[in-house]
Write an enzyme that holds these catalytic residues in place. Structure first.
Site, mmCIF file in Angstrom:
data_model
loop_
_atom_site.group_PDB
_atom_site.id
_atom_site.type_symbol
_atom_site.label_atom_id
_atom_site.label_comp_id
_atom_site.label_asym_id
_atom_site.label_seq_id
_atom_site.Cartn_x
_atom_site.Cartn_y
_atom_site.Cartn_z
ATOM 1 C CG LEU A 44 -2.435 -1.172 1.342
ATOM 2 C CD1 LEU A 44 -3.091 -1.252 2.502
ATOM 3 C CD2 LEU A 44 -2.874 -1.333 0.360
ATOM 4 C CB SER A 45 0.499 4.985 -0.660
ATOM 5 O OG SER A 45 -0.363 5.798 0.297
ATOM 6 C CD GLU A 46 3.522 6.676 3.008
ATOM 7 O OE1 GLU A 46 3.598 5.988 4.033
ATOM 8 O OE2 GLU A 46 3.656 7.462 2.641
ATOM 9 C CB THR A 47 3.194 -0.555 6.556
ATOM 10 O OG1 THR A 47 2.212 -0.963 5.060
ATOM 11 C CG2 THR A 47 2.604 -1.387 7.132
ATOM 12 C CB CYS A 79 2.766 8.973 5.956
ATOM 13 S SG CYS A 79 1.056 8.468 4.912
#
Length: 286
Positions: A44-47, A79
């Site tokens: 995903l774009s961020e974890t 983020c």
């Protein structure tokens, strides 16, 4: 070792829209290389990784935690949507009893609080300064072709370039723009960029959204991010000045889309509020 993990759609109240982030709850310290491996696995774009700061801390009762964010390719200093997702896991899943949560991060202390059906993030507000066109002309051409550009700004704190399209364009033009962000890597010659924001002015009647945006970050392994809190820490400063408003409603018009409520404060910070939907919960087995 079992690590509780969740997927949360941020800046939306509906599953499968907004911006998905994975959130891991770390009971114990994690080997440094595993953060990146897990983020790559989740893709995903961020974890986000929430960790306890003291041995006696508790995800249900404690109010302060460590927080880190990883794209599939690298760690990032801020983020927003994964912070919103992290707060949602603590508030809604863990039933954390505190009214305000504090996260210790690479961008300093960030706070999250519940206000009705929204979670409000207290984020830094970043100024974007006028940028010479000739330095970034090739990149802008790769992004928007021959479209008319009204303003170009650069945020040195976040390494984001803000490109405002002409006010003659509306939301649909931005939504329908075909962008190949992979081409940005060769078109960007300055070496100072980590993200590109495209934005247009919203409805001038005072109703609806004040501005729209899309965000691209191939430099950190994210071709297009669906809804981006950190980009709005830059956009909030810019559009507040341009529109003469402190309270704004924004929409990031990616394919998934997401809405952000913005309140620019007088202390160099911005409150960005959004809703969330928890769509997955399980355990990683390492």
């Amino acid at each position: 070792m079992q690590i509780p993990i969740f997927t949360v759609d941020a800046f939306t109240n509906r599953p499968f829209s907004g911006n998905p982030a994975a959130v891991c709850l770390l009971e114990n310290d994690l080997d440094e290389d595993l953060h990146q491996k897990i983020a790559a696995e989740m893709n995903l774009s961020e974890t986000a990784f929430i960790r306890k700061l003291k041995p006696g801390d508790d995800f249900t009762k404690s109010s302060c935690f460590g927080l880190r964010w990883f794209t599939p390719a690298s760690e990032v200093p801020l983020c927003g949507h994964a912070t919103l997702a992290s707060a949602a896991v603590l508030f809604h899943v863990q039933k954390n009893t505190n009214s305000v949560l504090t996260f210790v991060t690479l961008s300093g202390e960030l706070k999250a609080r519940q206000v009705k059906d929204h979670i409000v993030l207290d984020l830094p507000l970043y100024t974007a300064y006028p940028q010479e066109l000739k330095e970034v002309e090739e990149l802008i051409k790769a992004a928007v072709g021959d479209m008319v550009v009204q303003d170009i700004r650069y945020s040195p704190d976040t390494k984001k370039l803000l490109v405002r399209l002409s006010d003659t364009y509306d939301r649909s033009v931005l939504e329908n723009l075909k962008v190949n962000a992979q081409h940005f890597l060769s078109a960007e010659k300055t070496g100072k960029l980590k993200g590109l924001i495209l934005t247009v002015k919203g409805n001038s009647s005072g109703k609806g959204h004040d501005f729209y945006s899309r965000y691209f970050a191939p430099w950190v392994g994210v071709l297009e991010d669906p809804v981006t809190g950190s980009a709005h820490a830059v956009l909030s400063s810019y559009w507040s000045e341009q529109l003469g408003k402190k309270e704004m409603l924004a929409f990031q018009c990616s394919r998934r889309g997401g809405e952000l409520k913005i309140s620019v404060r007088g202390d160099g910070r911005v409150d960005i509020a959004g809703q969330t939907a928890v769509v997955f919960r399980g355990n990683l087995t390492l």
